[in-house]
Motif scaffolding. Structure first.
Motif, PDB file in Angstrom:
ATOM      1  N   SER A 258     -15.245  13.849  40.442  1.00  0.00           N
ATOM      2  CA  SER A 258     -14.302  11.888  40.006  1.00  0.00           C
ATOM      3  C   SER A 258     -14.470  10.652  40.828  1.00  0.00           C
ATOM      4  O   SER A 258     -14.618   9.685  39.961  1.00  0.00           O
ATOM      5  CB  SER A 258     -13.242  12.817  40.278  1.00  0.00           C
TER       6      SER A 258
ATOM      7  N   TYR B  75      -7.124   7.890  37.118  1.00  0.00           N
ATOM      8  CA  TYR B  75      -8.760   8.355  36.258  1.00  0.00           C
ATOM      9  C   TYR B  75      -8.596  10.068  36.835  1.00  0.00           C
ATOM     10  O   TYR B  75      -8.320  11.051  35.504  1.00  0.00           O
ATOM     11  CB  TYR B  75      -9.460   7.728  36.838  1.00  0.00           C
TER      12      TYR B  75
ATOM     13  N   GLU C 203      -5.812  12.307  35.619  1.00  0.00           N
ATOM     14  CA  GLU C 203      -5.984  12.407  34.066  1.00  0.00           C
ATOM     15  C   GLU C 203      -6.833  12.896  33.486  1.00  0.00           C
ATOM     16  O   GLU C 203      -7.225  13.990  32.734  1.00  0.00           O
ATOM     17  CB  GLU C 203      -6.068  11.001  33.308  1.00  0.00           C
ATOM     18  N   SER C 204      -7.986  13.392  34.113  1.00  0.00           N
ATOM     19  CA  SER C 204      -9.031  13.657  34.482  1.00  0.00           C
ATOM     20  C   SER C 204     -10.302  14.596  34.620  1.00  0.00           C
ATOM     21  O   SER C 204     -10.979  14.838  34.661  1.00  0.00           O
ATOM     22  CB  SER C 204     -10.141  12.469  33.639  1.00  0.00           C
TER      23      SER C 204
END
Length: 127
Positions: free
Chosen positions: A16, A47, A50-51
């Motif tokens: 990430s 980020y 969310e991911s």
């Protein structure tokens, strides 16, 4: 504290950070003068929320722990340093040279594989 996380969680964190850093640098067109570490950390947190898988795997109390945050900050800095230290490949350098010549533009400055990838993609769109 960070070192005590499961291997899969640490890999997810690393991924990430890499992905968010590259996306952030692309958003500022790899302009190192425009880089802002606080802005990047906000970008990475968003980020990750969310991911990234790891945010669901780490207990919220651990995330709020100052010692863990310090460990995590060190890890983020290590990952970013490694990105910058990974030299472009010969293939990347040749591709950039080819695109620069084809487009008839000045040489392009780049210092690492990730930045070279950015310029290859950008220049290929112009070719």
């Amino acid at each position: 504290m960070y070192k005590d996380l499961p291997r899969g969680t640490k890999l997810s964190i690393t991924y990430s950070v890499k992905k968010a850093f590259i996306l952030y640098m692309e958003s500022i067109e790899w302009d190192e003068d425009a880089y802002n570490s606080d802005e990047f950390l906000r970008f990475w947190r968003q980020y990750s929320d969310e991911s990234a898988q790891w945010t669901n795997e780490v207990d919220q109390t651990l995330l709020e722990n100052s010692a863990f945050q310090e460990d995590l900050t060190k890890k983020v800095n290590e990952i970013i340093k490694k990105i910058f230290e990974t030299a472009p490949t010969e293939d990347q350098m040749n591709k950039i040279d080819e695109l620069v010549q084809k487009l008839g533009i000045e040489d392009v400055d780049y210092s690492c594989q990730a930045e070279a990838d950015y310029h290859i993609e950008r220049l290929s769109k112009q070719a």
